[in-house]
Design a protein around this motif. Structure first.
Motif, PDB file in Angstrom:
ATOM      1  N   LEU A 158      43.748  28.017  45.960  1.00  0.00           N
ATOM      2  CA  LEU A 158      42.670  27.047  46.195  1.00  0.00           C
ATOM      3  C   LEU A 158      42.930  25.732  45.463  1.00  0.00           C
ATOM      4  CD1 LEU A 158      39.471  29.259  46.062  1.00  0.00           C
ATOM      5  CD2 LEU A 158      40.446  28.111  48.037  1.00  0.00           C
ATOM      6  N   THR A 167      44.340  33.780  43.850  1.00  0.00           N
ATOM      7  CA  THR A 167      43.452  33.098  44.790  1.00  0.00           C
ATOM      8  C   THR A 167      43.046  31.734  44.259  1.00  0.00           C
ATOM      9  OG1 THR A 167      42.644  35.260  45.462  1.00  0.00           O
ATOM     10  CG2 THR A 167      41.342  33.359  46.137  1.00  0.00           C
ATOM     11  N   PHE A 182      38.567  33.525  52.373  1.00  0.00           N
ATOM     12  CA  PHE A 182      38.571  33.413  50.906  1.00  0.00           C
ATOM     13  C   PHE A 182      38.197  34.747  50.270  1.00  0.00           C
ATOM     14  CE2 PHE A 182      35.798  32.561  47.152  1.00  0.00           C
ATOM     15  CZ  PHE A 182      36.799  32.215  46.268  1.00  0.00           C
ATOM     16  N   TYR A 199      36.393  29.991  56.721  1.00  0.00           N
ATOM     17  CA  TYR A 199      36.930  29.742  55.378  1.00  0.00           C
ATOM     18  C   TYR A 199      36.420  30.777  54.382  1.00  0.00           C
ATOM     19  CZ  TYR A 199      37.380  27.755  50.747  1.00  0.00           C
ATOM     20  OH  TYR A 199      37.652  27.585  49.423  1.00  0.00           O
TER      21      TYR A 199
END
Length: 108
Positions: free
Chosen positions: A98, A94, A82, A78
């Motif tokens: 999320l 981003t 990310f 993850y």
């Protein structure tokens, strides 16, 4: 305002600036370097908090494979994706991805 509300507000603030802070930090680090430093500091802080609370107890031997798998998928994969996503896109894009992740997961 209660202490719990202040803690929730602080958590929301930290979560909100996370994308911007990471994007800024990536101007001086590669994604892998940044994650290595970030996760080492987080692990150290977590260890100190657990130790000071007196709740530091080793998991049973049977639980280790599950812990390693969860740590690999939930943190390593993850976090790598990310940071790589922030490096390739804007902080706002981003952060949007999320923020919508819980709803996307519920739909899937």
């Amino acid at each position: 305002m209660t202490r719990s509300n202040l803690e929730l507000l602080l958590t929301s603030f930290i979560w909100g600036i996370n994308g911007i802070a990471v994007k800024d930090a990536l101007s001086g680090f590669t994604p892998l370097q940044f994650n290595a430093v970030r996760l080492c500091w987080a692990a150290l802080l977590l260890l100190l908090v657990l130790r000071s609370s007196g709740n530091l107890e080793a998991p049973s031997r049977a639980d280790w494979p599950k812990i390693i798998l969860a740590g690999f998928l939930g943190n390593t994969v993850y976090q790598y994706l990310f940071i790589k996503g922030i490096a390739l896109s804007s902080a706002s894009n981003t952060s949007f991805v999320l923020a919508t992740m819980p709803a996307t997961t519920a739909v899937l």
